[in-house]
Scaffold this motif. Structure first.
Motif, mmCIF file in Angstrom:
data_model
loop_
_atom_site.group_PDB
_atom_site.id
_atom_site.type_symbol
_atom_site.label_atom_id
_atom_site.label_comp_id
_atom_site.label_asym_id
_atom_site.label_seq_id
_atom_site.Cartn_x
_atom_site.Cartn_y
_atom_site.Cartn_z
ATOM 1 N N ASN A 293 12.129 -1.174 -2.644
ATOM 2 C CA ASN A 293 13.187 -0.998 -1.921
ATOM 3 C C ASN A 293 13.343 0.507 -1.513
ATOM 4 O OD1 ASN A 293 14.585 -3.290 -2.456
ATOM 5 N ND2 ASN A 293 15.591 -2.764 -4.278
ATOM 6 N N THR A 294 12.622 1.454 -2.206
ATOM 7 C CA THR A 294 12.430 2.678 -2.054
ATOM 8 C C THR A 294 11.648 2.960 -0.405
ATOM 9 O OG1 THR A 294 12.907 3.776 -4.030
ATOM 10 C CG2 THR A 294 11.658 5.108 -2.496
ATOM 11 N N ALA A 295 10.482 2.145 -0.342
ATOM 12 C CA ALA A 295 9.760 2.165 0.642
ATOM 13 C C ALA A 295 10.359 1.801 1.913
ATOM 14 C CB ALA A 295 8.270 1.419 0.443
ATOM 15 N N THR B 289 0.870 -1.148 -0.025
ATOM 16 C CA THR B 289 -0.127 -0.007 0.109
ATOM 17 C C THR B 289 0.905 1.231 0.057
ATOM 18 O OG1 THR B 289 -1.752 -1.375 1.177
ATOM 19 C CG2 THR B 289 -1.802 1.191 1.136
ATOM 20 N N ILE B 290 1.792 1.271 0.947
ATOM 21 C CA ILE B 290 2.812 2.269 0.866
ATOM 22 C C ILE B 290 3.560 2.493 -0.619
ATOM 23 C CG2 ILE B 290 4.994 3.220 1.774
ATOM 24 C CD1 ILE B 290 4.450 1.535 4.204
ATOM 25 N N CYS B 291 3.742 1.291 -1.310
ATOM 26 C CA CYS B 291 4.473 1.670 -2.867
ATOM 27 C C CYS B 291 3.205 2.185 -3.605
ATOM 28 C CB CYS B 291 4.656 0.308 -3.240
ATOM 29 S SG CYS B 291 6.271 -0.366 -2.361
ATOM 30 N N ASP B 292 1.865 1.670 -3.494
ATOM 31 C CA ASP B 292 1.092 2.356 -4.252
ATOM 32 C C ASP B 292 0.733 3.806 -4.144
ATOM 33 O OD1 ASP B 292 0.455 -0.141 -5.354
ATOM 34 O OD2 ASP B 292 -1.287 -0.900 -4.154
ATOM 35 N N VAL B 293 0.670 4.115 -2.886
ATOM 36 C CA VAL B 293 0.445 5.635 -2.457
ATOM 37 C C VAL B 293 1.529 6.514 -2.947
ATOM 38 C CG1 VAL B 293 -0.106 7.017 -0.622
ATOM 39 C CG2 VAL B 293 -1.214 5.096 -0.783
ATOM 40 N N LEU B 294 2.877 5.941 -2.597
ATOM 41 C CA LEU B 294 3.849 7.034 -2.876
ATOM 42 C C LEU B 294 4.581 6.704 -4.436
ATOM 43 C CD1 LEU B 294 5.965 6.551 0.235
ATOM 44 C CD2 LEU B 294 4.363 8.258 -0.499
ATOM 45 N N ASN B 295 3.741 5.617 -5.168
ATOM 46 C CA ASN B 295 4.371 5.389 -6.556
ATOM 47 C C ASN B 295 5.659 5.139 -6.631
ATOM 48 O OD1 ASN B 295 3.799 4.699 -9.283
ATOM 49 N ND2 ASN B 295 4.201 6.910 -9.614
ATOM 50 N N CYS B 296 6.185 4.051 -5.595
ATOM 51 C CA CYS B 296 7.552 3.800 -5.663
ATOM 52 C C CYS B 296 7.771 2.570 -5.360
ATOM 53 C CB CYS B 296 8.103 4.638 -4.389
ATOM 54 S SG CYS B 296 7.549 3.888 -2.693
#
Length: 66
Positions: A25-27, A15-22
């Protein structure tokens, strides 16, 4: 001590990846178990990171320059 979980949404790395579009690894690099300005306050359950939606929203608010 009481803890109100009525408005507490727990989210995972996807979900973090989806919200931040990252990427994941970045998340992962943005997560921290201790509050830091440039990090998202989170915790581990086993080997999996979790955070509250409120913590992610706070991170976005602190780090967006709009």
């Amino acid at each position: 001590m009481t803890f109100n979980t009525e408005n507490l949404e727990i989210i995972d790395i996807n979900t973090i990846c989806d919200v931040l579009n990252c990427s994941k690894n970045t998340a992962y690099s943005l997560l921290s178990e201790t509050p830091e300005k440039e990090k998202i306050t989170a915790w581990k359950i086993g080997s999996r990171w979790k955070c509250s939606r409120a913590a992610l929203d706070e991170y976005i608010r602190r780090n967006s320059h709009i």
